[in-house]
Design a protein around this motif. Structure first.
Motif, PDB file in Angstrom:
ATOM      1  N   GLY A  49       7.014   8.397  16.334  1.00 13.65           N
ATOM      2  CA  GLY A  49       8.207   8.264  17.165  1.00 13.65           C
ATOM      3  C   GLY A  49       8.338   6.877  17.774  1.00 13.65           C
ATOM      4  N   LEU A  50       7.228   6.319  18.248  1.00 16.27           N
ATOM      5  CA  LEU A  50       7.272   4.980  18.836  1.00 16.27           C
ATOM      6  C   LEU A  50       7.562   3.917  17.782  1.00 16.27           C
ATOM      7  CD1 LEU A  50       4.321   5.287  21.360  1.00 16.27           C
ATOM      8  CD2 LEU A  50       6.759   5.101  21.906  1.00 16.27           C
ATOM      9  N   ILE A  51       6.955   4.053  16.613  1.00 19.02           N
ATOM     10  CA  ILE A  51       7.193   3.089  15.535  1.00 19.02           C
ATOM     11  C   ILE A  51       8.638   3.185  15.053  1.00 19.02           C
ATOM     12  CG2 ILE A  51       6.566   2.488  13.166  1.00 19.02           C
ATOM     13  CD1 ILE A  51       3.629   3.244  14.002  1.00 19.02           C
ATOM     14  N   ALA A  52       9.159   4.411  14.920  1.00 21.15           N
ATOM     15  CA  ALA A  52      10.553   4.589  14.490  1.00 21.15           C
ATOM     16  C   ALA A  52      11.513   4.025  15.532  1.00 21.15           C
ATOM     17  CB  ALA A  52      10.849   6.064  14.241  1.00 21.15           C
ATOM     18  N   PHE A  53      11.180   4.180  16.812  1.00 23.05           N
ATOM     19  CA  PHE A  53      12.015   3.605  17.870  1.00 23.05           C
ATOM     20  C   PHE A  53      12.146   2.094  17.675  1.00 23.05           C
ATOM     21  CE2 PHE A  53      11.972   1.118  21.771  1.00 23.05           C
ATOM     22  CZ  PHE A  53      13.189   1.457  22.307  1.00 23.05           C
ATOM     23  N   CYS A  54      11.064   1.471  17.304  1.00 23.82           N
ATOM     24  CA  CYS A  54      11.073   0.014  17.135  1.00 23.82           C
ATOM     25  C   CYS A  54      11.948  -0.416  15.962  1.00 23.82           C
ATOM     26  CB  CYS A  54       9.654  -0.500  16.979  1.00 23.82           C
ATOM     27  SG  CYS A  54       8.693  -0.253  18.499  1.00 23.82           S
ATOM     28  N   ASP A  55      12.177   0.470  15.007  1.00 19.21           N
ATOM     29  CA  ASP A  55      13.083   0.158  13.896  1.00 19.21           C
ATOM     30  C   ASP A  55      14.530   0.146  14.352  1.00 19.21           C
ATOM     31  OD1 ASP A  55      10.984  -0.080  12.126  1.00 19.21           O
ATOM     32  OD2 ASP A  55      11.144   1.987  11.406  1.00 19.21           O
ATOM     33  N   ASN A  80      17.141  -3.816  27.676  1.00 17.06           N
ATOM     34  CA  ASN A  80      18.138  -4.887  27.566  1.00 17.06           C
ATOM     35  C   ASN A  80      18.269  -5.300  26.095  1.00 17.06           C
ATOM     36  OD1 ASN A  80      16.072  -6.751  26.948  1.00 17.06           O
ATOM     37  ND2 ASN A  80      15.817  -7.271  29.101  1.00 17.06           N
ATOM     38  N   LYS A  81      19.101  -6.265  25.814  1.00 15.65           N
ATOM     39  CA  LYS A  81      19.364  -6.665  24.423  1.00 15.65           C
ATOM     40  C   LYS A  81      18.377  -7.700  23.893  1.00 15.65           C
ATOM     41  CE  LYS A  81      24.246  -5.659  24.741  1.00 15.65           C
ATOM     42  NZ  LYS A  81      24.544  -4.599  23.893  1.00 15.65           N
ATOM     43  N   THR A  82      17.384  -8.088  24.697  1.00 11.28           N
ATOM     44  CA  THR A  82      16.431  -9.105  24.255  1.00 11.28           C
ATOM     45  C   THR A  82      15.107  -8.522  23.775  1.00 11.28           C
ATOM     46  OG1 THR A  82      15.595  -9.433  26.499  1.00 11.28           O
ATOM     47  CG2 THR A  82      17.427 -10.850  25.778  1.00 11.28           C
ATOM     48  N   GLY A  83      15.050  -7.210  23.587  1.00 11.88           N
ATOM     49  CA  GLY A  83      13.844  -6.579  23.046  1.00 11.88           C
ATOM     50  C   GLY A  83      12.913  -6.004  24.085  1.00 11.88           C
ATOM     51  N   ASN A  84      13.327  -5.987  25.330  1.00 12.40           N
ATOM     52  CA  ASN A  84      12.494  -5.367  26.354  1.00 12.40           C
ATOM     53  C   ASN A  84      12.710  -3.862  26.361  1.00 12.40           C
ATOM     54  OD1 ASN A  84      11.388  -7.807  27.277  1.00 12.40           O
ATOM     55  ND2 ASN A  84      13.213  -8.191  28.490  1.00 12.40           N
ATOM     56  N   CYS A  85      11.641  -3.159  26.650  1.00 16.76           N
ATOM     57  CA  CYS A  85      11.668  -1.691  26.607  1.00 16.76           C
ATOM     58  C   CYS A  85      11.113  -1.112  27.897  1.00 16.76           C
ATOM     59  CB  CYS A  85      10.802  -1.179  25.460  1.00 16.76           C
ATOM     60  SG  CYS A  85      11.285  -1.790  23.860  1.00 16.76           S
ATOM     61  N   ALA A 113       4.861  -4.839  21.633  1.00 14.77           N
ATOM     62  CA  ALA A 113       3.804  -4.081  22.293  1.00 14.77           C
ATOM     63  C   ALA A 113       3.942  -2.586  22.017  1.00 14.77           C
ATOM     64  CB  ALA A 113       3.832  -4.359  23.796  1.00 14.77           C
ATOM     65  N   ILE A 114       5.176  -2.091  21.913  1.00 12.83           N
ATOM     66  CA  ILE A 114       5.399  -0.677  21.588  1.00 12.83           C
ATOM     67  C   ILE A 114       4.924  -0.383  20.164  1.00 12.83           C
ATOM     68  CG2 ILE A 114       7.171   1.119  21.290  1.00 12.83           C
ATOM     69  CD1 ILE A 114       6.674   0.414  24.233  1.00 12.83           C
ATOM     70  N   LEU A 135      -2.117  -1.848  27.259  1.00 14.10           N
ATOM     71  CA  LEU A 135      -1.464  -2.597  28.330  1.00 14.10           C
ATOM     72  C   LEU A 135      -0.058  -2.956  27.880  1.00 14.10           C
ATOM     73  CD1 LEU A 135      -4.424  -5.002  29.173  1.00 14.10           C
ATOM     74  CD2 LEU A 135      -3.841  -2.841  30.284  1.00 14.10           C
ATOM     75  N   PRO A 136       0.896  -3.033  28.805  1.00 20.51           N
ATOM     76  CA  PRO A 136       2.279  -3.329  28.422  1.00 20.51           C
ATOM     77  C   PRO A 136       2.480  -4.663  27.702  1.00 20.51           C
ATOM     78  CG  PRO A 136       2.227  -2.381  30.612  1.00 20.51           C
ATOM     79  CD  PRO A 136       0.806  -2.646  30.223  1.00 20.51           C
TER      80      PRO A 136
END
Length: 149
Positions: A49-55, A80-85, A113-114, A135-136
């Motif tokens: 789920g985390l890897i798919a979210f990153c896609d 945000n639109k800069t890749g922060n989660c 990191a995700i 760690l984040p």
């Protein structure tokens, strides 16, 4: 002051099918801990789920523990639109008053990191390690045995 960290501990129970997970999380100000029984496949589902979210960072990944007992929910969404989660963690202890407890906190991270967390959880699901630290900023490691607190 606490540090921002996510710790996943595996307490072997009827493996390779079922296990007991202990989740410990801190956002630097608040901290919580919860233990719950689940299938080993849950760890793989979290990783996928985390890897798919990153896609597709415009999506949202939500995991909820199922069944009776203590509850755990993890939500990953773009902040945000800069890749922060934002990795939101909600933990609730299954205990009668006056021993009940709950904790809701958010770890702020980035897509890279995700992905690392998803990859570490995938490796963790092979049951070779009992503890995972993340760690984040993406750093972390796994341990064959539980670490002292």
């Amino acid at each position: 002051m606490l540090k921002q960290i996510l710790i996943v501990r595996r307490h072997p129970y009827e493996e390779p099918h079922h296990t007991e997970l202990e989740i410990i999380a801190s956002d630097g100000e608040f901290a919580g801990r919860v233990r719950f029984f689940t299938s080993v496949e849950t760890i793989t589902d979290l990783a996928k789920g985390l890897i798919a979210f990153c896609d597709d960072p415009n999506s949202e990944f939500i995991y909820r523990s199922d069944g009776r007992g203590s509850a755990f929910r993890m939500t990953c969404r773009s902040s945000n639109k800069t890749g922060n989660c934002a990795l939101e963690i909600d933990m609730r202890a299954d205990a009668a008053r006056p021993f009940e407890g709950s904790c809701l906190l958010t770890l702020h991270s980035d897509i890279g990191a995700i992905v690392k967390l998803g990859a570490r959880l995938r490796e963790f699901s092979r049951l070779s390690y009992e503890e995972l630290h993340w760690l984040p900023n993406g750093d972390g490691r796994m341990f064959e045995k539980h670490q002292k607190e």
